[in-house]
Design an enzyme around this catalytic site. Sequence first.
Site, short mmCIF file in Angstrom:
data_model
loop_
_atom_site.label_atom_id
_atom_site.label_comp_id
_atom_site.label_asym_id
_atom_site.label_seq_id
_atom_site.Cartn_x
_atom_site.Cartn_y
_atom_site.Cartn_z
N LYS A 126 -9.21 3.78 -2.20
CA LYS A 126 -8.68 3.09 -1.02
C LYS A 126 -9.57 3.42 0.17
O LYS A 126 -10.27 4.44 0.15
CB LYS A 126 -7.25 3.57 -0.75
CG LYS A 126 -6.44 2.64 0.12
CD LYS A 126 -5.82 1.48 -0.65
CE LYS A 126 -5.16 0.49 0.28
NZ LYS A 126 -4.38 -0.54 -0.43
N ASP A 166 -6.07 -5.25 2.67
CA ASP A 166 -4.78 -4.55 2.84
C ASP A 166 -4.35 -4.90 4.27
O ASP A 166 -4.81 -5.92 4.82
CB ASP A 166 -4.94 -3.03 2.65
CG ASP A 166 -3.61 -2.29 2.56
OD1 ASP A 166 -2.99 -2.30 1.49
OD2 ASP A 166 -3.16 -1.72 3.58
P1 NDP Z 1 -0.86 -7.79 6.64
O1 NDP Z 1 -1.79 -7.16 7.62
O2 NDP Z 1 -1.13 -9.16 6.17
O3 NDP Z 1 0.63 -7.76 7.22
C1 NDP Z 1 1.26 -6.57 7.56
C2 NDP Z 1 2.61 -6.88 8.14
O4 NDP Z 1 3.34 -5.67 8.32
C3 NDP Z 1 2.52 -7.52 9.50
O5 NDP Z 1 3.64 -8.35 9.70
C4 NDP Z 1 2.58 -6.33 10.44
O6 NDP Z 1 3.04 -6.61 11.75
C5 NDP Z 1 3.58 -5.45 9.71
N1 NDP Z 1 3.32 -4.05 10.06
C6 NDP Z 1 2.19 -3.35 9.86
N2 NDP Z 1 2.30 -2.10 10.34
C7 NDP Z 1 3.55 -2.04 10.85
C8 NDP Z 1 4.26 -1.02 11.49
N3 NDP Z 1 3.71 0.20 11.71
N4 NDP Z 1 5.53 -1.29 11.87
C9 NDP Z 1 6.09 -2.51 11.64
N5 NDP Z 1 5.44 -3.52 11.05
C10 NDP Z 1 4.20 -3.29 10.67
O7 NDP Z 1 -0.78 -6.76 5.43
P2 NDP Z 1 -0.32 -7.04 3.92
O8 NDP Z 1 0.78 -8.03 3.91
O9 NDP Z 1 -1.53 -7.26 3.11
O10 NDP Z 1 0.25 -5.60 3.50
C11 NDP Z 1 1.63 -5.24 3.68
C12 NDP Z 1 1.96 -4.05 2.79
O11 NDP Z 1 1.72 -4.42 1.42
C13 NDP Z 1 1.13 -2.79 3.02
O12 NDP Z 1 1.94 -1.66 2.74
C14 NDP Z 1 0.05 -2.88 1.96
O13 NDP Z 1 -0.49 -1.62 1.62
C15 NDP Z 1 0.86 -3.46 0.80
N6 NDP Z 1 0.08 -4.12 -0.26
C16 NDP Z 1 -0.73 -5.17 0.04
C17 NDP Z 1 -1.44 -5.80 -0.98
C18 NDP Z 1 -2.24 -7.03 -0.73
O14 NDP Z 1 -2.66 -7.66 -1.73
N7 NDP Z 1 -2.45 -7.47 0.48
C19 NDP Z 1 -1.39 -5.28 -2.37
C20 NDP Z 1 -0.42 -4.24 -2.58
C21 NDP Z 1 0.26 -3.68 -1.54
P3 NDP Z 1 1.99 -6.53 12.98
O15 NDP Z 1 1.18 -7.77 12.87
O16 NDP Z 1 2.86 -6.48 14.20
O17 NDP Z 1 1.20 -5.28 12.78
#
Ligand code: NDP
Length: 446
Positions: A126, A166
């Site tokens: 990662k 991510d």
């Molecule tokens: P994105 O950047 O596309 O979206 C993240 C979302 O989570 C946004 O809505 C963001 O809001 C919110 N968010 C992030 N940090 C915080 C925080 N501290 N408090 C509240 N909301 C928060 O990321 P992904 O959708 O790709 O990833 C989401 C999760 O899924 C993560 O845990 C990631 O590790 C996991 N994941 C992702 C994969 C992938 O294929 N993309 C694969 C497996 C797991 P804001 O815009 O306000 O920050």
Amino acid sequence: MDAQLLEIRDEVFRRNPGETEFHQAVNEVFESLVPLSARHPEYADAAILQRICEPERQIIFRVPWVDDAGKVQINRGFRVEFNSALGPYKGGLRFHPSVYLGIVKFLGFEQIFKNALTGMPIGGGKGGADFDPRGKSDAEVMRFCQSFMTELYRHIGEYTDVPAGDIGVGGREIGYLFGQYKRITNRYESGVLTGKGIGWGGSLVRPEATGYGAVLFAEEMLKTRGQSFDGQRVAVSGSGNVAINAIAKAQALGASVVTASDSGGYVVDEAGIDVELLRQIKEVERGRISEYAERRGASVSYVADGSVWDVDATVALPCATQNELNDKNAAKLLASGLVAVAEGANMPCTAEATAMFQEAGILFGPGKAANAGGVATSALEMQQNASRDAWSFEHTEERLTDIMVNIHESCAATAEEYGMPGNYVAGANIDGFKRVADAMLALGVI
Ligand code: NDP
């Protein structure tokens, strides 16, 4: 946990001070391994646990770049190459101001077992940076990505380490990163990164895969109790890649998804989230969830700074970030008639919340199983790149579905075998660990 496991765990904590998220992830895996270590003394003899907790390589580097005002900015880049017993390191890059070594190591550690569960030949790693893409211009994001890759390129490769996206790293960032890799190396090495655009080496279904996969996993769990998504009231957190595609799939299976959120607040849409509007605002315009409420009209409420887990739901899909759902949120959800939780995000439930769900007999799908569809489809992207082929949406989705059904089956079977039927946390940890540990035994002390 027995004395030997405790001693090894405490030594890991001592050697990695201040890395609280890494400690949390290690502790959860160790708690599941009690019955395994009793049956497999050969793992202890070969110090598998101690070796698995020590990354094979950790790279930390300076990322200097120039902002639109001409000012020099400095960020810190990371890549933790955790374990390559099963294949090249594989795992995403996170760009978020909260990123530090402890977060990268928790994510990398989880990734080892998640990747093993997919049954694909991929190791765990990662990376990321404490860079915040929000509010930056495209040109600033490009300059940052180019600077980041100018160091990272020497450490990665299709047989070495294959990063992906991510939080904060989506199609735009992967494009800039791949462009700079190609420029430096003068090689069109598609298999070096996944999550690429469809026109230049990407795979259909990869953007949807994590969210779709989490819902498919939850559907398999629900089936074990004669239920399905049809008619469920679903709460989803986040509004990024994973959340949006989880909402789309849950709705396609007949659920009513009533929430979405970002770090500023959440919306409740009793008519069901309008996914196309959400995509437009979040993916195209890079806007905020508050704008969804403004544009969707009076039926939608927006709550600033609150917790999305205050909303009643029968299925909860936390898809935002780590430790976003705590014991108080768990109590509230349980009181509202919850039947299942599937973690779309990595470690979104605190240890206390997870324990409460399990004690209440709720179906609980841990992230390393439930969100493995993303990395599995990344491995399918690598397969297509290696064979210079491009599969149809239907074929790729069929492969994803098979993989999620298999992960569910093997987690359930392992939990049963070790005397904890229905405990997907134990099933995922034991099954994932065993696959990696057996390969490490075969490869000798390296
Ligand atoms: P994105 O950047 O596309 O979206 C993240 C979302 O989570 C946004 O809505 C963001 O809001 C919110 N968010 C992030 N940090 C915080 C925080 N501290 N408090 C509240 N909301 C928060 O990321 P992904 O959708 O790709 O990833 C989401 C999760 O899924 C993560 O845990 C990631 O590790 C996991 N994941 C992702 C994969 C992938 O294929 N993309 C694969 C497996 C797991 P804001 O815009 O306000 O920050």
